[in-house]
Design an enzyme around this catalytic site. Structure first.
Site, PDB file in Angstrom:
ATOM      1  N   ASN A  80       0.811  -1.222   0.000  1.00  0.00           N
ATOM      2  CA  ASN A  80       0.000   0.000   0.000  1.00  0.00           C
ATOM      3  C   ASN A  80       0.845   1.274   0.000  1.00  0.00           C
ATOM      4  O   ASN A  80       0.310   2.366   0.131  1.00  0.00           O
ATOM      5  CB  ASN A  80      -0.955   0.005   1.199  1.00  0.00           C
ATOM      6  CG  ASN A  80      -2.118  -0.936   0.970  1.00  0.00           C
ATOM      7  OD1 ASN A  80      -2.229  -1.538  -0.095  1.00  0.00           O
ATOM      8  ND2 ASN A  80      -2.988  -1.071   1.967  1.00  0.00           N
TER       9      ASN A  80
ATOM     10  N   CYS B 222      -9.866  -5.160  -5.255  1.00  0.00           N
ATOM     11  CA  CYS B 222     -10.710  -6.234  -4.737  1.00  0.00           C
ATOM     12  C   CYS B 222     -12.175  -5.836  -4.671  1.00  0.00           C
ATOM     13  O   CYS B 222     -12.496  -4.691  -4.370  1.00  0.00           O
ATOM     14  CB  CYS B 222     -10.234  -6.617  -3.340  1.00  0.00           C
ATOM     15  SG  CYS B 222      -8.613  -7.374  -3.373  1.00  0.00           S
TER      16      CYS B 222
END
Ligand code: UD1
Length: 441
Positions: free
Chosen positions: A24, A121
């Site tokens: 991230n 996702c």
């Protein structure tokens, strides 16, 4: 390589593995290199698919990207940045959510940007309204067309703005930072996300010449500058991967030494891990996570933005909670649909019931709506092997953990999704003495 893994479970995971730079963070630091007028160098870069996708996107825009995979060193030279063809961008779009963060840097460097259909996702609607509103506040013109979103810089350039985020979104905070650093004047961002990965992005931008201050009340102030240069930086380690292996140690009654795990970014996770009954030892190299014997304890848990319990830690830990005595309550407040993965766990013998109500404390923005965003986990329940298909990145890793903890053999299909965020995870499973092998599709 096929994408089906056959797992013989019921054996503790024991051994040592290494986590490298955070999924991230690394792709965002790569995007930041676009803002410099000289090359950047990033170390501790993991070999994961999101890094590949962003490398390809940068190359399409004329950036020279060189990656020494073994060393984890990446060099990025943006001196010949250019407009990329839309069809080329489109061909990479569906695989990640990072393309949206190219907007600010590209508007500054080239005057235009294009957002293809985004991937990531399927754990909720994942809208981009905060991003587009933010870009408009800087003066960008946002034009939604049938082939994607076209964004242009006005003739007078982008100007600093006052931005209030309705929710401390990680992506929208990064969007603001990457745009404001070179906008004319001052930007005040209120309601910002302050995750460690964002703080490390601020470290990178400061090295490049940006002026950014962070207040204690989620307010970030950025003073735009005319010019930024390249940076040299070592990426912070992946606290989600570290927590995932910790959950795997607990669920399998194992003992995993995670080299690279960094205590200050994991304080909330470590507190929770201890309350469930897990043990850990911290040293300068990493953290050893282990099941100390005896029973695990049920807990009440609520996910939240930093410094709360991270939503991405939730799915792996829920597998360990199936082995805890009593009723655990988990309230997911960041994503509205993050319990889909529990169906497969129930198929393996877990008892997890999901609810629309906000259980276990505070009301969140998903309460009174049709989102199953709370779960009650009843344990301990022995797990048994099953044939599972991976739903998303973190849910997929949870299924792996469940299969490793379960008695008998499981097949886990679609494991390629896990490679988006977990470097060499099958090799690491081997290092932990897991009994896994690739199976035919
Ligand atoms: C990032 C992380 C992801 C993590 C999440 C929250 C990356 C690549 N991914 O995702 O692993 O789970 O932060 O910590 O860093 N929202 C809107 N409108 C927007 C943007 C967001 O409503 O324009 C909502 C989302 O639907 C979600 C919430 O805000 O409910 C948080 O999303 P956000 O923090 O933006 O997540 P990402 O940056 O996509």
């Amino acid at each position: 390589m096929t994408s089906v893994l056959r797992i013989e479970g019921g054996h503790p995971l024991n051994g040592t593995i290494t986590v490298r730079g955070a999924k991230n963070f690394v792709p965002k630091a790569m995007v930041a290199s676009l803002l410099g007028d000289s090359p950047s160098q990033l170390d501790n870069v993991p070999l994961i698919r999101d890094v590949d996708v962003v490398s390809d996107l940068l190359r399409l825009h004329g950036v020279t990207v060189e990656f020494d995979q073994k060393r984890g060193r990446m060099s990025l030279d943006p001196t010949n940045v250019k407009v990329a063809s839309r069809s080329d961008i489109d061909s990479l779009g569906g695989s990640s959510r990072i393309p949206i963060l190219f907007c600010g840097p590209l508007l500054h460097q080239l005057g235009e940007a294009f957002i293809p259909e985004l991937g990531g996702c399927a754990i909720g609607g994942r809208p981009i309204d905060f991003h587009l509103d933010t870009l408009r506040k800087f003066g960008a013109v946002v034009d939604k067309r049938s082939d994607g979103i076209h964004i242009t810089r006005p003739a007078e350039g982008l100007r600093g703005a006052i931005i209030d985020l309705p929710f401390p979104s990680v992506g929208a905070t990064e969007q603001t930072l990457l745009t404001a650093v070179r906008a004319e004047g001052i930007t005040i961002l209120r309601g910002a996300a302050v995750e460690p990965e964002i703080m490390d992005l601020i470290n990178v931008l400061q090295k490049m010449g940006a002026i950014i201050s962070v207040d204690t009340d989620r307010t970030i102030r950025i003073e735009g500058v005319d010019r930024l240069v390249g940076y040299t930086h070592v990426a912070l380690p992946d606290r989600i991967e570290a927590a995932s292996w910790a959950a795997a140690a607990l669920a399998t009654r194992g003992d995993i030494y995670v080299l690279g795990a960094h205590q200050p970014d994991m304080t909330t996770f470590l507190n929770t891990f201890r309350k469930v009954g897990g043990a850990f030892d911290i040293d300068a190299e990493g953290i050893r996570f282990y099941h100390p014997g005896g029973e695990l304890h049920a807990i009440a848990l609520e996910t939240g933005v930093h410094p709360g319990f991270m939503t991405d830690w939730q799915q792996p830990l829920v597998v360990a909670l199936t082995q805890a005595r009593g009723l655990s309550i988990v309230h997911e407040t960041v994503y509205e649909k993050r319990f889909g993965f529990t169906e497969a766990l129930n198929q393996m013998g877990a008892q997890i019931q999901v609810y629309r109500e906000c259980l276990g404390g505070s009301e969140c923005r998903f309460g009174q709506r049709n989102f199953y965003h709370s779960a009650v986990v009843s344990g301990p329940t022995p797990l048994h092997g099953a044939d599972i298909v991976v739903p998303d990145l973190r849910g997929g890793f949870s299924h792996l953990i469940a299969a490793l903890a379960a008695e008998g053999t499981s097949t886990v299909a679609g494991i390629d999704v896990i490679a988006r965020g977990y470097e060499h995870f099958t090799t690491k499973l081997g290092q932990l003495d897991a009994r896994v092998a690739y199976a035919a599709d």
